[in-house]
Design an enzyme around this catalytic site. Sequence first.
Site, short mmCIF file in Angstrom:
data_model
loop_
_atom_site.label_atom_id
_atom_site.label_comp_id
_atom_site.label_asym_id
_atom_site.label_seq_id
_atom_site.Cartn_x
_atom_site.Cartn_y
_atom_site.Cartn_z
N ILE A 1 -57.50 10.75 -34.88
CA ILE A 1 -58.20 10.13 -35.92
C ILE A 1 -59.67 10.03 -35.50
O ILE A 1 -60.54 10.46 -36.20
CB ILE A 1 -57.73 8.81 -36.28
CG1 ILE A 1 -56.23 9.10 -36.85
CG2 ILE A 1 -58.78 8.04 -37.16
CD1 ILE A 1 -55.40 7.81 -36.87
N THR B 1 -59.56 0.31 -38.31
CA THR B 1 -58.34 0.95 -38.98
C THR B 1 -57.27 1.17 -38.01
O THR B 1 -56.35 1.71 -38.42
CB THR B 1 -58.78 2.30 -39.95
OG1 THR B 1 -59.08 3.25 -38.75
CG2 THR B 1 -59.85 1.96 -40.84
N SER B 2 -57.18 0.47 -37.02
CA SER B 2 -56.29 0.78 -35.94
C SER B 2 -55.08 -0.01 -35.68
O SER B 2 -54.08 0.09 -36.44
CB SER B 2 -56.85 1.23 -34.40
OG SER B 2 -57.20 2.47 -34.48
N ARG B 3 -55.28 -1.24 -35.02
CA ARG B 3 -54.36 -2.20 -34.93
C ARG B 3 -55.37 -3.61 -35.15
O ARG B 3 -56.23 -3.64 -34.31
CB ARG B 3 -53.36 -2.28 -33.85
CG ARG B 3 -52.38 -1.14 -34.10
CD ARG B 3 -51.37 -1.42 -34.95
NE ARG B 3 -50.27 -0.27 -35.01
CZ ARG B 3 -50.21 0.69 -35.93
NH1 ARG B 3 -51.45 0.81 -36.76
NH2 ARG B 3 -49.39 1.41 -36.00
N ASP C 1 -58.86 -2.70 -41.99
CA ASP C 1 -57.60 -2.19 -42.56
C ASP C 1 -56.49 -2.87 -42.02
O ASP C 1 -55.32 -2.69 -42.55
CB ASP C 1 -57.51 -0.69 -42.54
CG ASP C 1 -56.18 0.01 -43.50
OD1 ASP C 1 -56.23 -0.55 -44.68
OD2 ASP C 1 -55.59 0.54 -42.95
N GLU D 1 -51.27 -9.79 -39.69
CA GLU D 1 -51.11 -8.89 -41.16
C GLU D 1 -49.65 -9.06 -41.60
O GLU D 1 -49.33 -8.91 -42.60
CB GLU D 1 -51.66 -7.50 -41.06
CG GLU D 1 -50.74 -6.52 -40.24
CD GLU D 1 -51.19 -5.09 -40.14
OE1 GLU D 1 -52.52 -5.09 -40.10
OE2 GLU D 1 -50.48 -4.27 -40.42
N HIS E 1 -53.82 -2.53 -44.80
CA HIS E 1 -53.27 -1.29 -43.97
C HIS E 1 -53.08 -0.12 -44.81
O HIS E 1 -51.78 0.20 -45.06
CB HIS E 1 -51.77 -1.72 -43.28
CG HIS E 1 -51.66 -1.08 -42.09
ND1 HIS E 1 -51.30 -1.90 -40.88
CD2 HIS E 1 -51.81 0.11 -41.58
CE1 HIS E 1 -51.03 -0.91 -40.04
NE2 HIS E 1 -51.18 0.40 -40.38
N GLN E 2 -53.97 0.23 -45.66
CA GLN E 2 -53.56 1.24 -46.61
C GLN E 2 -54.19 2.71 -46.19
O GLN E 2 -54.08 3.68 -46.88
CB GLN E 2 -54.23 1.14 -47.97
CG GLN E 2 -55.72 0.83 -48.04
CD GLN E 2 -56.13 0.64 -49.50
OE1 GLN E 2 -56.27 -0.31 -50.13
NE2 GLN E 2 -56.59 1.76 -50.01
N ALA E 3 -54.79 2.64 -44.95
CA ALA E 3 -55.70 3.80 -44.40
C ALA E 3 -54.72 5.08 -44.42
O ALA E 3 -55.31 6.28 -44.74
CB ALA E 3 -56.34 3.52 -43.26
N PHE E 4 -53.44 4.84 -44.32
CA PHE E 4 -52.62 6.16 -44.03
C PHE E 4 -52.18 6.54 -45.36
O PHE E 4 -51.47 7.56 -45.51
CB PHE E 4 -51.32 5.81 -43.24
CG PHE E 4 -50.48 4.81 -44.35
CD1 PHE E 4 -50.59 3.69 -44.23
CD2 PHE E 4 -49.34 5.50 -44.56
CE1 PHE E 4 -49.86 2.76 -45.06
CE2 PHE E 4 -48.45 4.72 -45.38
CZ PHE E 4 -48.70 3.36 -45.46
#
Length: 351
Positions: free
Chosen positions: A157, A235-237, A261, A266, A298-301
């Site tokens: 990424i 956007t990782s963790r 994200d 979460e 958490h919608q990046a994927f």
Amino acid sequence: MATIKLACFDSKPYDVKFIEAENAKRRIDIKFFAERLGPDTATLAAGHDVVCAFVNDQLDATVLDAIHAAGVKLVALRCAGYNNVDLAAAYEKIHVVRVPDYSPYAVAEHAVALMLTLNRKIHRAFPRVRDNNYSINGLLGFDMRGKTAGVVGTGHIGKILSGILRGFGMEVLVYDLYPDPAFAAASGCVYAPLDELYRKADIISLHCPLTPETHHLINAAAITKMKRGVMLINTSRGKLLDTAALVDGLKSGAVGYAGLDVYEEESGYFFEDKSDEVMLDDMLARLNSFNNVIVTSHQAFFTKEALENIAATTLKNIALFFASGELPNEICYHCGKVPCPKKSSPDGKCF
Ligand code: NAD
């Protein structure tokens, strides 16, 4: 060969749709559970050969022991990150596979979406115009061209994101435990020590995994090393970032923007509709109160291509293992890499 029985946890309608479409070719016997996998739900795995899990399923020693005792031989993660799995506890009991690179573009492009939205204040412009307020006061942005981005982690990424930001005309400083000089030469990115990246970057984006070393990588001490008004993108963790330190930084102006994200806590909120409930997470409520913070769930994927790839690789991982014992996407219990560079050592183990 006997039919493979798969228990798929934390299943949402989109998981069912994409996994069932892929399974039309494979005919695995799949039972979808809406429940997340954890100590209270591990018994649901009884009678299944494989457990399919996602980012907020809990795969600690208790759960792994329980599903092992129930006859599960393989955990197939339908995600790239594996910080929710106790790999040492799984060792020599259950194999764990993941989907290493289903769409690095999806995540990198979402990071860019957060950057552009925060910079050009689209999240504030949109409701204004819908309210017939055409004032642009307070919406001033900055040219990204000529600014410096700092990308932490140059795996799948981080590399894609770096290329996109180079396309914007940005200087890109990168940091990784294992630098890739060929990538730097080809892309024009420059590897720099973390402190230099912190000092020079206008935008910092995190793309390394969550490990004991990266837990709270961005804390109060790190923020003091950064440019005042820096934009932070995660956007990782969630646990890469100390949320309390971020909130302090936002209040003081040390941090000018945050695009998140992922969030430390979460698992109680993300992916669920909580709109009828009272918000109980004070930190998340505080983050949502800043007009220079964007939180996505958490919608990046979450692109069509990514979900197709996740379903295809997950079911292939499972079918291959039960047909021939092959595990091309097994997570190394020691180093977490896929493939493990030491897998070919004489003892066949990385430990
Ligand atoms: P990857 O394994 O290809 O790359 C990770 C990189 O981080 C590697 O180059 C590794 O050497 C580097 N790294 C490891 N420890 C480091 C450290 N201490 N400091 C700096 N660099 C370090 O992973 P990827 O596919 O690029 O994914 C990156 C992360 O993104 C995943 O670990 C996952 O947590 C997260 N992710 C999030 C979403 C989402 O939807 N928000 C989707 C996919 C992945």
